[in-house]
Design a protein around this motif. Structure first.
Motif, PDB file in Angstrom:
ATOM      1  N   ALA A 226      45.730 -48.512   2.296  1.00 14.37           N
ATOM      2  CA  ALA A 226      46.818 -48.369   3.261  1.00 14.37           C
ATOM      3  C   ALA A 226      46.599 -49.268   4.469  1.00 14.37           C
ATOM      4  N   ASP A 227      45.387 -49.319   4.975  1.00 12.20           N
ATOM      5  CA  ASP A 227      45.090 -50.154   6.145  1.00 12.20           C
ATOM      6  C   ASP A 227      45.370 -51.627   5.860  1.00 12.20           C
ATOM      7  N   LEU A 228      44.981 -52.093   4.674  1.00 13.73           N
ATOM      8  CA  LEU A 228      45.203 -53.499   4.321  1.00 13.73           C
ATOM      9  C   LEU A 228      46.689 -53.824   4.210  1.00 13.73           C
ATOM     10  N   ALA A 229      47.456 -52.934   3.573  1.00 17.05           N
ATOM     11  CA  ALA A 229      48.892 -53.165   3.434  1.00 17.05           C
ATOM     12  C   ALA A 229      49.559 -53.195   4.807  1.00 17.05           C
ATOM     13  N   LEU A 230      49.216 -52.236   5.662  1.00 16.28           N
ATOM     14  CA  LEU A 230      49.823 -52.162   6.988  1.00 16.28           C
ATOM     15  C   LEU A 230      49.454 -53.364   7.853  1.00 16.28           C
ATOM     16  N   ARG A 231      48.235 -53.828   7.700  1.00 10.61           N
ATOM     17  CA  ARG A 231      47.785 -54.950   8.525  1.00 10.61           C
ATOM     18  C   ARG A 231      48.395 -56.272   8.094  1.00 10.61           C
ATOM     19  N   THR A 232      48.569 -56.464   6.791  1.00  8.60           N
ATOM     20  CA  THR A 232      48.984 -57.776   6.280  1.00  8.60           C
ATOM     21  C   THR A 232      50.445 -57.842   5.848  1.00  8.60           C
ATOM     22  N   GLY A 233      51.088 -56.691   5.686  1.00  9.90           N
ATOM     23  CA  GLY A 233      52.446 -56.684   5.169  1.00  9.90           C
ATOM     24  C   GLY A 233      52.519 -56.807   3.659  1.00  9.90           C
ATOM     25  N   ALA A 234      51.373 -56.674   2.989  1.00  6.77           N
ATOM     26  CA  ALA A 234      51.339 -56.771   1.529  1.00  6.77           C
ATOM     27  C   ALA A 234      52.084 -55.605   0.893  1.00  6.77           C
ATOM     28  N   ALA A 235      52.590 -55.839  -0.305  1.00  4.47           N
ATOM     29  CA  ALA A 235      53.211 -54.764  -1.069  1.00  4.47           C
ATOM     30  C   ALA A 235      52.135 -53.821  -1.585  1.00  4.47           C
ATOM     31  N   ALA A 236      52.471 -52.547  -1.707  1.00  4.28           N
ATOM     32  CA  ALA A 236      51.561 -51.551  -2.271  1.00  4.28           C
ATOM     33  C   ALA A 236      52.084 -51.161  -3.656  1.00  4.28           C
ATOM     34  N   VAL A 237      51.289 -51.438  -4.665  1.00  9.91           N
ATOM     35  CA  VAL A 237      51.672 -51.137  -6.050  1.00  9.91           C
ATOM     36  C   VAL A 237      50.606 -50.252  -6.672  1.00  9.91           C
ATOM     37  N   VAL A 238      51.034 -49.220  -7.376  1.00  9.71           N
ATOM     38  CA  VAL A 238      50.081 -48.400  -8.135  1.00  9.71           C
ATOM     39  C   VAL A 238      50.240 -48.746  -9.612  1.00  9.71           C
ATOM     40  N   GLY A 239      49.134 -48.703 -10.332  1.00 16.52           N
ATOM     41  CA  GLY A 239      49.192 -49.013 -11.750  1.00 16.52           C
ATOM     42  C   GLY A 239      48.103 -48.291 -12.514  1.00 16.52           C
ATOM     43  N   PHE A 240      48.393 -47.998 -13.783  1.00 18.16           N
ATOM     44  CA  PHE A 240      47.441 -47.263 -14.615  1.00 18.16           C
ATOM     45  C   PHE A 240      47.508 -47.788 -16.047  1.00 18.16           C
ATOM     46  N   CYS A 241      46.383 -47.695 -16.713  1.00 15.39           N
ATOM     47  CA  CYS A 241      46.280 -48.083 -18.113  1.00 15.39           C
ATOM     48  C   CYS A 241      45.863 -46.833 -18.877  1.00 15.39           C
ATOM     49  N   GLN A 242      46.836 -46.158 -19.476  1.00 18.32           N
ATOM     50  CA  GLN A 242      46.561 -44.860 -20.092  1.00 18.32           C
ATOM     51  C   GLN A 242      46.690 -44.926 -21.612  1.00 18.32           C
ATOM     52  N   ARG A 243      45.804 -44.182 -22.249  1.00 14.57           N
ATOM     53  CA  ARG A 243      45.753 -44.182 -23.714  1.00 14.57           C
ATOM     54  C   ARG A 243      47.069 -43.687 -24.292  1.00 14.57           C
ATOM     55  N   GLU A 244      47.527 -44.414 -25.310  1.00 14.25           N
ATOM     56  CA  GLU A 244      48.778 -44.070 -25.983  1.00 14.25           C
ATOM     57  C   GLU A 244      48.626 -44.444 -27.450  1.00 14.25           C
ATOM     58  N   GLY A 245      48.484 -43.448 -28.306  1.00 13.36           N
ATOM     59  CA  GLY A 245      48.262 -43.725 -29.717  1.00 13.36           C
ATOM     60  C   GLY A 245      46.916 -44.400 -29.931  1.00 13.36           C
ATOM     61  N   GLU A 246      46.915 -45.519 -30.648  1.00 10.18           N
ATOM     62  CA  GLU A 246      45.683 -46.253 -30.916  1.00 10.18           C
ATOM     63  C   GLU A 246      45.377 -47.298 -29.847  1.00 10.18           C
ATOM     64  N   GLY A 247      46.235 -47.380 -28.843  1.00  8.91           N
ATOM     65  CA  GLY A 247      46.022 -48.365 -27.791  1.00  8.91           C
ATOM     66  C   GLY A 247      46.260 -47.767 -26.418  1.00  8.91           C
ATOM     67  N   TYR A 248      46.786 -48.611 -25.525  1.00  4.87           N
ATOM     68  CA  TYR A 248      47.042 -48.197 -24.150  1.00  4.87           C
ATOM     69  C   TYR A 248      48.407 -48.714 -23.712  1.00  4.87           C
ATOM     70  N   ARG A 249      48.899 -48.136 -22.619  1.00  5.40           N
ATOM     71  CA  ARG A 249      50.153 -48.585 -22.017  1.00  5.40           C
ATOM     72  C   ARG A 249      49.943 -48.732 -20.518  1.00  5.40           C
ATOM     73  N   LEU A 250      50.454 -49.830 -19.946  1.00  4.71           N
ATOM     74  CA  LEU A 250      50.396 -50.030 -18.502  1.00  4.71           C
ATOM     75  C   LEU A 250      51.624 -49.410 -17.843  1.00  4.71           C
ATOM     76  N   TRP A 251      51.363 -48.674 -16.758  1.00  4.59           N
ATOM     77  CA  TRP A 251      52.428 -48.107 -15.929  1.00  4.59           C
ATOM     78  C   TRP A 251      52.293 -48.713 -14.537  1.00  4.59           C
TER      79      TRP A 251
END
Length: 305
Positions: A226-251
């Motif tokens: 949060a401090d970095l985003a507020l200081r620089t104006g960068a976008a804040a994105v959340v992401g996850f790589c979760q198991r799905e079947g025999e592989g994974y899916r990015l959210w």
């Protein structure tokens, strides 16, 4: 800095040799075999690591009081199994890298979230947690051509830290070790250059933190994202790589924020919003989080009158 005792140095050296040998062996295994061995290792760890098992069950009781003891026991066992599989999958680098795009599905709508955020030119503070397979998350993004750096904590053994750094670099992920001189400047440079800066903020560690809700209870949560985003104006994105079947899916999801002029309040609000998304990802697949971590270890201090 005082040199550690001989016994501790020997223990660290043996641990380094063990990790290096394990990586050498696992790295050439077929992915299916590595996954099978990892699942077996996870089940074995659940059976023999009584202390870690009890920590996991205690955490699950706090997060899911409505579940029965049997349900929480099954979740804890599944989380050990998943973690074992995830570690061995990442270790099988030769096989995994050959089929990374097939193994880790990245839907167009989720890729567009990251591309849109990067297009603004102020960099992306990319937040995740120890959910699913966070190492594959970073590797998949970096090997798709997105300039990426991750903030990490050094291990107690510099040789092991160097080993981890080399492993990540092979996948295109550069590391910023937060305890090293110049780390803060390196983070700011990465965002100024319009790059992705990855942070994991779902653990109670010895860093500057704020208390925000996590599964209905206040938890000390790193505030750096949060401090970095507020200081620089960068976008804040959340992401996850979760198991799905025999592989994974990015959210992926961008978390909007707006500065109010009160930097402290803004940092708490954005950290809470980021943590809320991590909790949602965990609830989506609770067996894919590290429940053995003592997430609520640090408690808020009660002001004295």
């Amino acid at each position: 800095m005082e040199r550690p005792p001989l016994a501790k140095r020997l223990k660290r050296f043996l641990r380094y040799l063990l990790v290096r040998a394990a990586l050498t062996i696992v790295s050439s295994l077929p992915l299916g075999l590595a996954r099978m061995l990892g699942a077996g290792f996870g089940r074995f760890a659940f059976a023999v690591a009584g202390g870690e098992r009890r920590k996991a069950l205690k955490s699950l009781a706090r997060a899911f009081p409505e579940k029965s003891d049997a349900e929480r026991h099954a979740l804890a066992r599944a989380s050990f199994r998943h973690l074992g599989m995830a570690v061995f999958e990442v270790g099988a680098t030769a096989s995994m890298d050959r089929q990374l795009e097939r193994l880790v599905r990245w839907p167009e709508e989720d890729r567009r979230v990251l591309e849109t955020a990067l297009a603004r030119g102020k960099g992306v503070v990319f937040v995740s947690g120890h959910v699913g397979n966070w190492e594959l998350l970073a590797r998949r993004v970096a090997r798709s051509g997105f300039p990426s750096q991750s903030i990490a904590k050094e291990t107690s053994d510099p040789r092991l830290t160097a080993l981890v750094e080399r492993f990540r670099a092979q996948g295109g992920v550069r590391s910023i070790w937060r305890g090293q001189e110049g780390a803060a400047r390196a983070m700011l440079r990465a965002l100024k250059a319009g790059e992705i800066l990855g942070l994991l903020i779902d653990q109670d560690t010895k860093v500057q933190s704020v208390f925000v809700p996590f599964f209905g209870e206040l938890a000390a949560t790193p505030r750096a994202a949060a401090d970095l985003a507020l200081r620089t104006g960068a976008a804040a994105v959340v992401g996850f790589c979760q198991r799905e079947g025999e592989g994974y899916r990015l959210w992926m999801e961008e978390v909007p924020w707006q500065a109010s002029g009160d930097r402290e309040a803004d940092a708490v609000a954005l950290t809470a919003a980021l943590s809320e998304r991590i909790e949602a990802a965990i609830r989506r697949a609770p067996e894919q989080w590290v429940w053995m971590h003592q997430r609520w270890k640090t408690r808020p201090t009660t002001p004295t009158r």
